[in-house]
Enzyme design. Sequence first.
Site, PDB file in Angstrom:
ATOM      1  CB  ALA B  19      -6.366  15.914  -0.707  1.00  0.00           C
ATOM      2  N   GLY B  52     -12.264   0.586   0.792  1.00  0.00           N
ATOM      3  CA  GLY B  52     -13.126   0.399   1.959  1.00  0.00           C
ATOM      4  C   GLY B  52     -14.196   1.433   2.186  1.00  0.00           C
ATOM      5  N   GLY B  53     -13.817   2.685   2.421  1.00  0.00           N
ATOM      6  CA  GLY B  53     -14.842   3.675   2.679  1.00  0.00           C
ATOM      7  C   GLY B  53     -14.349   4.890   3.435  1.00  0.00           C
ATOM      8  CG  HIS B 257      -3.780  -2.558   5.248  1.00  0.00           C
ATOM      9  ND1 HIS B 257      -4.350  -3.812   5.293  1.00  0.00           N
ATOM     10  CD2 HIS B 257      -4.814  -1.684   5.169  1.00  0.00           C
ATOM     11  CE1 HIS B 257      -5.679  -3.684   5.232  1.00  0.00           C
ATOM     12  NE2 HIS B 257      -5.975  -2.413   5.155  1.00  0.00           N
ATOM     13  NE  ARG B 273      -8.237  -7.163   8.403  1.00  0.00           N
ATOM     14  CZ  ARG B 273      -7.820  -6.015   8.919  1.00  0.00           C
ATOM     15  NH1 ARG B 273      -7.757  -5.862  10.218  1.00  0.00           N
ATOM     16  NH2 ARG B 273      -7.445  -5.028   8.136  1.00  0.00           N
ATOM     17  CB  SER B 410      -6.690   8.027   4.720  1.00  0.00           C
ATOM     18  OG  SER B 410      -7.138   6.927   3.974  1.00  0.00           O
TER      19      SER B 410
END
Lengths: 242, 609
Positions: B19, B52-53, B257, B273, B410
Amino acid sequence: MSNRQLKISVFRYNPNLPDDKPRMQEYQLEEQQGMTLFVALNKIREELDPSLMFDFVCRAAICGSCAMMINGKPRLACKTLTKDLPSEITLMPLPVFKLVGDLAVDTGTWFRDLQVRTEAWVHTDKEFDSQALEDRMDNETALAIYEPERCIECGCCVASCVTANIREDFIGAAGINRVARFMVDPRDKRSDAQYFEVVGNEDGTFGCVGLMACDDSCPIQVPLESQLAWVRRKMALAGLKL
Amino acid sequence: MSAKHTHITDVLIVGAGLAGERAAVEAAAAGLDVVILSLVPPRRSHSTAAQGGMQASLANSAMGKGDSPDVHFADTVKGSDWGCDQDVARLFVEKVPIAIRQLAYWGVPWNRVKAGKYKHPNGMELEDTKDKEGLITARNFGGTAKWRTCYTSDGTGHTVQYTMDSVVCKMGIAVHDRMEAISLIHDGVNCYGVVARCLRTGDLIVYLAKATVIASGGAGRLYGASTNAVICEGTGTAIAFDTGVVPLGNMEAVQFHPTSMPPTCILMTEGARGDGGYLLDKNEYRFMPDYEPEKKELASRDVVSRRMVQHMRKGLGVETEYGPHLWLDIRHLGRKHVWTNLREIANIAMNFLGLDPAVDLVPVRPTQHYTMGGIRTNIDGYAYGLKGLFAIGEAACWDMHGFNRLGGNSLAETCTAGMIVGEQVAKYTLGAAPAFNYRLVDDAVKKDEERIANLIAGKNGKENVYELRKAMEETLNEHVHIFRNGPSLETAVSRLQELHQRAAHLGLRSSGLGANPELAAALRLPGMIRLSLAIAYGALMRTESRGSHAREDYPKRDDVNWLKRTLAYWKAGAELPTLDYEPVKCTEMPPGDRGYGEASARNAASKEK
């Protein structure tokens, strides 16, 4: 079975304190199940010696902050389990990098300088068009870029490199690998001749003496040996054409 | 002693994660002088750990067909349990595709669509079409109607941070690493910069700026047991809270999480998952379909975490000396997939527990993961309460996540908010002409010098920073976790208040000289306890369940009384935060059924009757 007593001998020196002298300090600690050096060093700091300086960030072998010499070998402390070590453990800061204090070294400044010297960013004349679709790329190319891009800049390869230990400006395997990442990227429009300017010299690919300790030391198995060979061959050919 | 140096800049950014760096690039592109402060070199930031992405509705992959910002918007609002600001969510979903494509332009090696039929490791037969070949592909994540999470194998945060930092290098933006902002310089109306402590030398340094942007990340380490990096201590949030005039929004909204690996709490990405992994109990039984027949393992994180705890409470967890856990099973995805697309977690399981997820089950349990709350800002990123102060990313409550953030939203927020707010910061700074009395700066420095001198001399007492910190962590873990209730939260509040009083009497055991780490910890702790109090007290007062905030004594969402956002202030000398509330705007989607979770199960059951 009772737990082992660990004898952890740590290099101590704070260059910011005028009267401080480099020395080794020994700490005794009871080993616990699944103990890593991250856990052990924090225990020492919290319970035995709150002045002890070391660096951890992710503690999951992702961020590259905690490389140190562990019984003489450059390793990430966070993923080193004490059970894989003898009960006498010696910890020293990484060589080559400037000492911040005790086990903390300034890899940040070293790698920043490397990025700037090798211009480690995509060079293109194209402007970004916010309304256009992304340029297409085949997935194999994306994966080929990702392989060298995985380097976490921990400095283990640099610490174990003979050339880097004697030649201050040598960019090391991490540097050559970083350049390789841009060489395989079709978005970077630099020619081989331009890359030659960056790494076709003794501070770059031709400074490597081929001992390949870097490849043995990489904690995340970036294939440094093949990356280095590829860049060297490419630059040797580019050099012939100049 | 006085401040060693004073730096003056147009824009000061506290935090060099995604950010912060993205906003810095935007401000620098407008011709402004920018300085970024960071606890660590930028490439060590916690952003790099995001495996993750990033969610963006590019609709390129087979299972992404038909996706659009509208669908992404609806998923985000449902995910937030109608706690988010819908104007912000709308702005985000419209802009995130641009942010993703710009990252591709800068060099992120996003995985791409390969045309042709293939069998997904989860067993589905899929076909990616020729017209999309070479465009950015996506994987499946929890709580989404479409496959929307763009990724680079197992290291999305890493590649995006490295790319963003390459742009920062290219633009010559100054990054001062190992530099910690320890207080804001302000007069109650305007913010003028920060007092910082150098983590190389221990010197105090003054940074004066027209605009100060807090981008210091989350505060997961308040819980001790957290997936977060050890630097995620909420330091930037705490110095804003300490001004007394800047409120924190929804601090009680804390994400747990579902899959962190005990005992070290290292994250096992949701991608596991998403790619078809199962959760198993001690009998190796796949239990999630019984609770969530529709979404199974891929309901939103708050729901999956609660279902896991619910299942372990039935005695179906695997008991260990570190407490119970469940199993993550990705064996059926195959060795190649596990050691390519999920290599990072395969490595973690191998490094820390000697397990090979291609053949072994991996222990997992829900753990603190994300701070939805933070410095409350408006849609342009302006912090409430102080002019010239902005906040972005996990440190902020911009509020696109409400009471539960979706996986992949996020990392996407960091760059998108950095882009949007960075532009607003530039606009503000170009028109700003702050005037102030230099006494203000001197006073701020003196105050910090005095804190430091007192800690070193032990003038106020000899309380041990590590002991108090541990007690704070245990209090949150025990009483302000996945399931909460009134009496337990009251205990938490009173224990934290006691710790806060004791923290006024901290004294060092070491010399405190130079970049002493004990001093750094002691300077942070009182602010961390105040943040903990904002979480616990906000949770106590919110008598409903919404998203990740699950009250056993108030199990239902209460839109009549609680469709509002908590604003916590810390007034000087107070023992508790002052709570205020503001309405949550539902400009597009009125509150409804999420389609998963306990309320949906109740609705389905009553329909059957």
